[in-house]
Every structure is written in C-alpha cells, then in structure tokens.
Design a protein around this motif. Sequence first.
Motif, PDB file in Angstrom:
ATOM      1  N   LYS A   1       0.828  -1.212   0.000  1.00  0.00           N
ATOM      2  CA  LYS A   1       0.000   0.000   0.000  1.00  0.00           C
ATOM      3  C   LYS A   1       0.860   1.259   0.000  1.00  0.00           C
ATOM      4  O   LYS A   1       0.580   2.213  -0.728  1.00  0.00           O
ATOM      5  CB  LYS A   1      -0.942   0.005   1.203  1.00  0.00           C
ATOM      6  CG  LYS A   1      -2.054  -0.998   1.087  1.00  0.00           C
ATOM      7  CD  LYS A   1      -2.956  -0.967   2.298  1.00  0.00           C
ATOM      8  CE  LYS A   1      -4.035  -2.033   2.179  1.00  0.00           C
ATOM      9  NZ  LYS A   1      -4.924  -2.051   3.328  1.00  0.00           N
TER      10      LYS A   1
ATOM     11  N   ARG B   1       2.376   1.709  -3.440  1.00  0.00           N
ATOM     12  CA  ARG B   1       1.392   2.220  -4.406  1.00  0.00           C
ATOM     13  C   ARG B   1       1.139   3.702  -4.193  1.00  0.00           C
ATOM     14  O   ARG B   1       1.026   4.464  -5.157  1.00  0.00           O
ATOM     15  CB  ARG B   1       0.084   1.451  -4.285  1.00  0.00           C
ATOM     16  CG  ARG B   1       0.162   0.074  -4.872  1.00  0.00           C
ATOM     17  CD  ARG B   1      -1.170  -0.611  -4.817  1.00  0.00           C
ATOM     18  NE  ARG B   1      -1.064  -1.934  -5.381  1.00  0.00           N
ATOM     19  CZ  ARG B   1      -2.058  -2.768  -5.497  1.00  0.00           C
ATOM     20  NH1 ARG B   1      -3.261  -2.412  -5.094  1.00  0.00           N
ATOM     21  NH2 ARG B   1      -1.871  -3.951  -6.035  1.00  0.00           N
TER      22      ARG B   1
ATOM     23  N   TRP C   1      -6.450   1.807 -12.092  1.00  0.00           N
ATOM     24  CA  TRP C   1      -7.898   1.794 -11.923  1.00  0.00           C
ATOM     25  C   TRP C   1      -8.550   0.501 -12.400  1.00  0.00           C
ATOM     26  O   TRP C   1      -9.663   0.194 -11.988  1.00  0.00           O
ATOM     27  CB  TRP C   1      -8.519   2.960 -12.679  1.00  0.00           C
ATOM     28  CG  TRP C   1      -8.336   4.280 -12.035  1.00  0.00           C
ATOM     29  CD1 TRP C   1      -7.964   4.522 -10.746  1.00  0.00           C
ATOM     30  CD2 TRP C   1      -8.508   5.562 -12.636  1.00  0.00           C
ATOM     31  NE1 TRP C   1      -7.895   5.869 -10.511  1.00  0.00           N
ATOM     32  CE2 TRP C   1      -8.227   6.520 -11.654  1.00  0.00           C
ATOM     33  CE3 TRP C   1      -8.872   5.978 -13.909  1.00  0.00           C
ATOM     34  CZ2 TRP C   1      -8.312   7.883 -11.922  1.00  0.00           C
ATOM     35  CZ3 TRP C   1      -8.949   7.332 -14.165  1.00  0.00           C
ATOM     36  CH2 TRP C   1      -8.676   8.277 -13.176  1.00  0.00           C
TER      37      TRP C   1
ATOM     38  N   ALA D   1      -9.357  -1.709  -9.435  1.00  0.00           N
ATOM     39  CA  ALA D   1      -9.721  -1.012  -8.199  1.00  0.00           C
ATOM     40  C   ALA D   1     -11.237  -0.902  -8.057  1.00  0.00           C
ATOM     41  O   ALA D   1     -11.971  -0.859  -9.043  1.00  0.00           O
ATOM     42  CB  ALA D   1      -9.114   0.382  -8.201  1.00  0.00           C
ATOM     43  N   THR D   2     -11.660  -0.835  -6.818  1.00  0.00           N
ATOM     44  CA  THR D   2     -13.056  -0.522  -6.536  1.00  0.00           C
ATOM     45  C   THR D   2     -13.243   0.983  -6.772  1.00  0.00           C
ATOM     46  O   THR D   2     -12.262   1.720  -6.847  1.00  0.00           O
ATOM     47  CB  THR D   2     -13.408  -0.863  -5.076  1.00  0.00           C
ATOM     48  OG1 THR D   2     -12.647  -0.011  -4.212  1.00  0.00           O
ATOM     49  CG2 THR D   2     -13.114  -2.322  -4.757  1.00  0.00           C
TER      50      THR D   2
ATOM     51  N   LYS E   1     -14.093   3.264  -4.722  1.00  0.00           N
ATOM     52  CA  LYS E   1     -13.484   3.998  -3.611  1.00  0.00           C
ATOM     53  C   LYS E   1     -11.965   4.048  -3.767  1.00  0.00           C
ATOM     54  O   LYS E   1     -11.339   5.094  -3.579  1.00  0.00           O
ATOM     55  CB  LYS E   1     -13.866   3.340  -2.286  1.00  0.00           C
ATOM     56  CG  LYS E   1     -13.354   4.064  -1.070  1.00  0.00           C
ATOM     57  CD  LYS E   1     -13.810   3.372   0.199  1.00  0.00           C
ATOM     58  CE  LYS E   1     -13.259   4.067   1.426  1.00  0.00           C
ATOM     59  NZ  LYS E   1     -13.674   3.401   2.664  1.00  0.00           N
ATOM     60  N   GLU E   2     -11.345   2.924  -4.115  1.00  0.00           N
ATOM     61  CA  GLU E   2      -9.895   2.895  -4.320  1.00  0.00           C
ATOM     62  C   GLU E   2      -9.493   3.766  -5.508  1.00  0.00           C
ATOM     63  O   GLU E   2      -8.486   4.465  -5.455  1.00  0.00           O
ATOM     64  CB  GLU E   2      -9.435   1.454  -4.563  1.00  0.00           C
ATOM     65  CG  GLU E   2      -9.512   0.566  -3.352  1.00  0.00           C
ATOM     66  CD  GLU E   2      -9.241  -0.888  -3.680  1.00  0.00           C
ATOM     67  OE1 GLU E   2      -8.953  -1.639  -2.739  1.00  0.00           O
ATOM     68  OE2 GLU E   2      -9.328  -1.277  -4.849  1.00  0.00           O
TER      69      GLU E   2
ATOM     70  N   TRP F   1      -9.362   7.408  -4.459  1.00  0.00           N
ATOM     71  CA  TRP F   1      -8.168   7.759  -3.699  1.00  0.00           C
ATOM     72  C   TRP F   1      -6.922   7.732  -4.564  1.00  0.00           C
ATOM     73  O   TRP F   1      -6.013   8.538  -4.395  1.00  0.00           O
ATOM     74  CB  TRP F   1      -8.019   6.858  -2.473  1.00  0.00           C
ATOM     75  CG  TRP F   1      -9.013   7.201  -1.415  1.00  0.00           C
ATOM     76  CD1 TRP F   1     -10.116   6.482  -1.060  1.00  0.00           C
ATOM     77  CD2 TRP F   1      -9.029   8.385  -0.613  1.00  0.00           C
ATOM     78  NE1 TRP F   1     -10.808   7.147  -0.081  1.00  0.00           N
ATOM     79  CE2 TRP F   1     -10.163   8.316   0.214  1.00  0.00           C
ATOM     80  CE3 TRP F   1      -8.206   9.494  -0.515  1.00  0.00           C
ATOM     81  CZ2 TRP F   1     -10.485   9.312   1.127  1.00  0.00           C
ATOM     82  CZ3 TRP F   1      -8.526  10.488   0.392  1.00  0.00           C
ATOM     83  CH2 TRP F   1      -9.649  10.388   1.202  1.00  0.00           C
ATOM     84  N   GLN F   2      -6.875   6.792  -5.500  1.00  0.00           N
ATOM     85  CA  GLN F   2      -5.726   6.730  -6.402  1.00  0.00           C
ATOM     86  C   GLN F   2      -5.675   7.973  -7.287  1.00  0.00           C
ATOM     87  O   GLN F   2      -4.613   8.554  -7.499  1.00  0.00           O
ATOM     88  CB  GLN F   2      -5.794   5.466  -7.254  1.00  0.00           C
ATOM     89  CG  GLN F   2      -5.544   4.210  -6.459  1.00  0.00           C
ATOM     90  CD  GLN F   2      -5.826   2.948  -7.243  1.00  0.00           C
ATOM     91  OE1 GLN F   2      -6.305   2.980  -8.372  1.00  0.00           O
ATOM     92  NE2 GLN F   2      -5.537   1.804  -6.632  1.00  0.00           N
TER      93      GLN F   2
END
Length: 87
Positions: free
Chosen positions: A15, A18, A53, A56-57, A59-60, A63-64
């Motif tokens: 994490k 990333r 992406w 990713a969900t 939400k993720e 944030w990314q």
Amino acid sequence: MQFIVLSIHYSLHIKIARILLLLVLGSATTLAFAPYHIAVLAIITPALLIIFWSNATPKEAFWQGLLFGFGFFSSSVWWIMISMHKH
C-alpha cells in the motif's frame, strides 16, 4: 501466527509503495509541460493511472486519482507563480 504478521506487513508495504508510486506518477506528469517538454509523459502517466484503476473498486479509484492529482498539483504549482510574475 507469524504468517499473519508477515502478511500484514507485506500488505502495508504494498500500500505504501502504491501511494508513493501514484504521487511520483502525478509529479512526473509535470515534466510533460514547459520548460521540460517531455511530451510522452503526458500519455504514459495517465495510462499507468488507468492501469491502476482497472483492478480497483470505485473507492480505491477515487483515492488513487486523488493521490495522482495531488502529486501533479503539488509539483506544478511553482509554474503558476512563474507565469504570473513573468507574463
């Protein structure tokens, strides 16, 4: 028990890596503009964000994108000051 602890540490390191990579990608996008003109980065760095992406969900992905945008904004804000004082 030791496997669980190692797994948590490994997950935390992934994490953090990333997060740093997204900040660096956003910052590298600044090099596509003046005075550096490395135009290929304007294509490569957003493409890498889209790859992030893909798995990713929502939400993720939010944030990314926020981390990428923060890296881009924080590294390119100096240019605004220069353009305001010179032009």
